[in-house]
Design a protein around this motif. Sequence first.
Motif, PDB file in Angstrom:
ATOM      1  N   ILE A 260      53.136-140.946   7.348  1.00 13.56           N
ATOM      2  CA  ILE A 260      53.063-142.132   6.513  1.00 13.56           C
ATOM      3  C   ILE A 260      54.159-142.986   6.180  1.00 13.56           C
ATOM      4  O   ILE A 260      54.577-142.437   5.714  1.00 13.56           O
ATOM      5  N   PHE A 261      53.630-143.847   6.917  1.00 10.33           N
ATOM      6  CA  PHE A 261      54.986-144.947   7.286  1.00 10.33           C
ATOM      7  C   PHE A 261      54.522-146.263   6.324  1.00 10.33           C
ATOM      8  O   PHE A 261      53.315-146.745   6.104  1.00 10.33           O
ATOM      9  N   GLY A 262      55.729-146.907   5.676  1.00  7.17           N
ATOM     10  CA  GLY A 262      55.440-148.685   4.416  1.00  7.17           C
ATOM     11  C   GLY A 262      55.363-149.159   5.123  1.00  7.17           C
ATOM     12  O   GLY A 262      56.525-148.834   6.022  1.00  7.17           O
ATOM     13  N   ASN A 263      54.523-150.437   5.281  1.00  7.37           N
ATOM     14  CA  ASN A 263      54.610-151.834   5.302  1.00  7.37           C
ATOM     15  C   ASN A 263      54.486-152.978   4.139  1.00  7.37           C
ATOM     16  O   ASN A 263      53.816-153.141   3.742  1.00  7.37           O
ATOM     17  N   GLY A 264      55.953-153.808   4.713  1.00  5.05           N
ATOM     18  CA  GLY A 264      55.639-155.286   3.154  1.00  5.05           C
ATOM     19  C   GLY A 264      57.016-155.526   2.685  1.00  5.05           C
ATOM     20  O   GLY A 264      57.214-154.727   1.947  1.00  5.05           O
ATOM     21  N   ASP A 265      57.415-156.190   2.810  1.00  5.13           N
ATOM     22  CA  ASP A 265      59.263-156.927   1.719  1.00  5.13           C
ATOM     23  C   ASP A 265      59.607-156.274   1.645  1.00  5.13           C
ATOM     24  O   ASP A 265      60.554-155.905   1.272  1.00  5.13           O
ATOM     25  N   ILE A 266      59.874-155.531   3.104  1.00  5.38           N
ATOM     26  CA  ILE A 266      61.473-154.915   2.894  1.00  5.38           C
ATOM     27  C   ILE A 266      62.168-156.041   3.469  1.00  5.38           C
ATOM     28  O   ILE A 266      62.507-155.503   4.740  1.00  5.38           O
TER      29      ILE A 266
ATOM     30  N   TYR B 240      62.112-147.980  -2.641  1.00  7.51           N
ATOM     31  CA  TYR B 240      60.936-147.685  -1.906  1.00  7.51           C
ATOM     32  C   TYR B 240      61.138-146.548  -1.657  1.00  7.51           C
ATOM     33  O   TYR B 240      60.039-145.429  -1.534  1.00  7.51           O
ATOM     34  N   LYS B 241      61.975-145.776  -0.465  1.00  2.00           N
ATOM     35  CA  LYS B 241      61.779-144.733  -0.173  1.00  2.00           C
ATOM     36  C   LYS B 241      61.369-142.968  -1.533  1.00  2.00           C
ATOM     37  O   LYS B 241      60.957-142.655  -1.129  1.00  2.00           O
ATOM     38  N   ASN B 242      62.811-144.198  -2.461  1.00  4.09           N
ATOM     39  CA  ASN B 242      63.137-143.054  -3.556  1.00  4.09           C
ATOM     40  C   ASN B 242      61.781-143.273  -3.957  1.00  4.09           C
ATOM     41  O   ASN B 242      61.139-141.923  -4.772  1.00  4.09           O
ATOM     42  N   ARG B 243      60.830-144.272  -4.313  1.00  6.58           N
ATOM     43  CA  ARG B 243      59.881-144.229  -5.436  1.00  6.58           C
ATOM     44  C   ARG B 243      58.362-143.817  -5.119  1.00  6.58           C
ATOM     45  O   ARG B 243      57.484-142.673  -5.463  1.00  6.58           O
ATOM     46  N   TYR B 244      58.410-144.004  -3.878  1.00  5.63           N
ATOM     47  CA  TYR B 244      57.502-143.691  -3.410  1.00  5.63           C
ATOM     48  C   TYR B 244      57.104-142.532  -2.238  1.00  5.63           C
ATOM     49  O   TYR B 244      55.942-141.907  -1.690  1.00  5.63           O
ATOM     50  N   GLY B 245      57.863-142.582  -1.822  1.00  3.22           N
ATOM     51  CA  GLY B 245      58.353-140.993  -0.617  1.00  3.22           C
ATOM     52  C   GLY B 245      57.772-141.198   0.583  1.00  3.22           C
ATOM     53  O   GLY B 245      57.017-140.259   0.941  1.00  3.22           O
ATOM     54  N   VAL B 246      57.202-142.407   1.361  1.00  3.64           N
ATOM     55  CA  VAL B 246      57.264-142.314   2.321  1.00  3.64           C
ATOM     56  C   VAL B 246      57.848-141.619   3.916  1.00  3.64           C
ATOM     57  O   VAL B 246      59.179-141.451   3.161  1.00  3.64           O
ATOM     58  N   ASP B 247      57.290-141.296   4.452  1.00  3.52           N
ATOM     59  CA  ASP B 247      58.182-140.816   5.424  1.00  3.52           C
ATOM     60  C   ASP B 247      59.397-141.807   6.032  1.00  3.52           C
ATOM     61  O   ASP B 247      59.894-141.570   7.142  1.00  3.52           O
ATOM     62  N   GLY B 248      58.713-142.534   6.341  1.00  6.85           N
ATOM     63  CA  GLY B 248      59.418-143.894   6.883  1.00  6.85           C
ATOM     64  C   GLY B 248      59.228-145.091   6.430  1.00  6.85           C
ATOM     65  O   GLY B 248      58.138-145.356   5.721  1.00  6.85           O
ATOM     66  N   ILE B 249      59.972-146.444   7.189  1.00  2.00           N
ATOM     67  CA  ILE B 249      59.712-148.102   6.609  1.00  2.00           C
ATOM     68  C   ILE B 249      59.237-148.023   8.235  1.00  2.00           C
ATOM     69  O   ILE B 249      60.097-148.538   9.198  1.00  2.00           O
TER      70      ILE B 249
ATOM     71  N   LEU C 276      49.535-143.167  10.580  1.00  2.00           N
ATOM     72  CA  LEU C 276      49.555-144.211   9.449  1.00  2.00           C
ATOM     73  C   LEU C 276      50.736-144.925   9.383  1.00  2.00           C
ATOM     74  O   LEU C 276      50.941-143.897   8.486  1.00  2.00           O
ATOM     75  N   SER C 277      50.308-146.420   9.588  1.00  2.00           N
ATOM     76  CA  SER C 277      51.563-146.706   8.898  1.00  2.00           C
ATOM     77  C   SER C 277      50.749-148.095   8.111  1.00  2.00           C
ATOM     78  O   SER C 277      49.274-148.965   8.228  1.00  2.00           O
ATOM     79  N   ILE C 278      51.024-148.650   6.611  1.00  2.00           N
ATOM     80  CA  ILE C 278      49.671-148.760   5.991  1.00  2.00           C
ATOM     81  C   ILE C 278      50.900-150.836   5.623  1.00  2.00           C
ATOM     82  O   ILE C 278      52.043-149.817   4.766  1.00  2.00           O
ATOM     83  N   HIS C 279      49.983-151.539   5.792  1.00  2.00           N
ATOM     84  CA  HIS C 279      50.965-152.399   4.937  1.00  2.00           C
ATOM     85  C   HIS C 279      50.561-152.524   4.218  1.00  2.00           C
ATOM     86  O   HIS C 279      49.398-152.974   3.682  1.00  2.00           O
ATOM     87  N   GLY C 280      51.066-152.889   2.603  1.00  2.00           N
ATOM     88  CA  GLY C 280      50.466-152.722   1.888  1.00  2.00           C
ATOM     89  C   GLY C 280      50.322-153.763   0.771  1.00  2.00           C
ATOM     90  O   GLY C 280      50.376-154.477  -0.528  1.00  2.00           O
ATOM     91  N   ARG C 281      48.935-154.709   1.500  1.00  2.29           N
ATOM     92  CA  ARG C 281      48.139-155.720   0.894  1.00  2.29           C
ATOM     93  C   ARG C 281      47.208-155.906   1.465  1.00  2.29           C
ATOM     94  O   ARG C 281      46.748-155.089   2.765  1.00  2.29           O
ATOM     95  N   THR C 282      46.080-156.490   0.712  1.00  5.30           N
ATOM     96  CA  THR C 282      44.904-156.598   1.293  1.00  5.30           C
ATOM     97  C   THR C 282      44.963-157.761   2.530  1.00  5.30           C
ATOM     98  O   THR C 282      45.331-158.719   2.533  1.00  5.30           O
ATOM     99  N   ARG C 283      44.130-158.124   3.059  1.00  3.42           N
ATOM    100  CA  ARG C 283      43.802-158.878   4.034  1.00  3.42           C
ATOM    101  C   ARG C 283      43.099-160.451   3.318  1.00  3.42           C
ATOM    102  O   ARG C 283      44.100-160.911   3.646  1.00  3.42           O
TER     103      ARG C 283
ATOM    104  N   ILE D  75      50.212-147.137  -1.151  1.00  2.00           N
ATOM    105  CA  ILE D  75      51.104-145.717   0.150  1.00  2.00           C
ATOM    106  C   ILE D  75      51.446-144.821  -0.446  1.00  2.00           C
ATOM    107  O   ILE D  75      51.114-143.470   0.227  1.00  2.00           O
ATOM    108  N   ALA D  76      51.456-144.984  -1.518  1.00  2.00           N
ATOM    109  CA  ALA D  76      52.647-143.309  -2.331  1.00  2.00           C
ATOM    110  C   ALA D  76      51.068-142.929  -2.984  1.00  2.00           C
ATOM    111  O   ALA D  76      51.368-141.159  -2.297  1.00  2.00           O
TER     112      ALA D  76
END
Length: 345
Positions: free
Chosen positions: A201-207, A216-225, A168-175, A188-189
């Motif tokens: 879980i992959f994070g997306n948004g503002d990278i 963000y890798k260290n703070r939120y612990g996602v598997d990738g971006i 699952l890839s999650i963009h950290g904004r709402t519609r 996301i975290a």
Amino acid sequence: MVQIANIELPDFPLLLAPMEDVSDPPFRAVCKANGADLMYTEFISSEGLIRDAIKSRQKLDIFEAERPVGIQIFGGDEEAMALSAKIVDTVNPDLLDINFGCPVKKVVSKGAGAGVLRDIDLMVRLTKAVVNSTSLPVTVKTRLGWDHDSINIMEVAERLQDVGIKALSIHGRTRAQLYKGHSDWSYIAEVKNNPRIQIPIFGNGDIDSPEKALEYKNRYGVDGIMIGRAAIGYPWIFNEIKHFVRTGEHLPPPSIQQRVEVIRQHLHQSVAWKGLKAGINEMRRHYTNYLRGLPNIRDYRTRLVTLPSVAEIDAVLDEVILAYDGYKFEPRKINMDSMAYSCDS
């Protein structure tokens, strides 16, 4: 190592986001050459595939050199999504991704993309229809929710995992945010730290920089971006992030020779894939981003976007190399708001 079904990715992989009118094979090729670990096609309408629409079918084009690659589809009808999944199967991508995040009105108004965030039961049914219709691993890209008062990403993650998605890839904004404001990765975290969640879980948004990627890798612990707009005109961002994560040091900005080399690769592959006229026209949107930061570049850029032949464009690019030989580029700073023209969900 990160595993999506049978697909093995390196630790903390970097994914190229599916961007409408951007993430075509020529663009994916230059991103792959510069460090992207997993890429997705532009999103494809399920109804368009079923109608055999030429533009939709062309988006199914994938090439061996860009693997692993996923094809992304969208739609709001279970039968259409199931049938389009069977069509995707025939071109043998590495995975199939569902877009539940595109916020643009023309998609949302059809009950697709981020529009499905208002009906989680429908989202589950659509996902199950796709999972049951393909032999490919199915992944999903979505947003936090429809608006701040209806953030439902935890329920979405749990229920979609239960019906069989593999990442699952999650963009950290709402519609409702579209591309405005800042993405909120705290949600996301929370998904990543949920003991029920076993899929990547992959994070997306503002990278937009190596520093932010590592933070963000260290703070939120996602598997990738997943990186979208920041890669437009700057595919070097993938290797720059990898180097910084590994060493804590910055790679030097690409030289003018390196930039022009990638522009040529992108241009020539665009022409080879789409034909002379369409290939040259498609490239015109990219020159500004590739050459951003160069002083007094307007005249060269104007010629690049008006010339009708590859030979003439190549000649101008030769002039650019000579004019800016030895120019020292500053570390890149971008305005993400100025690049919000693509449906990077």
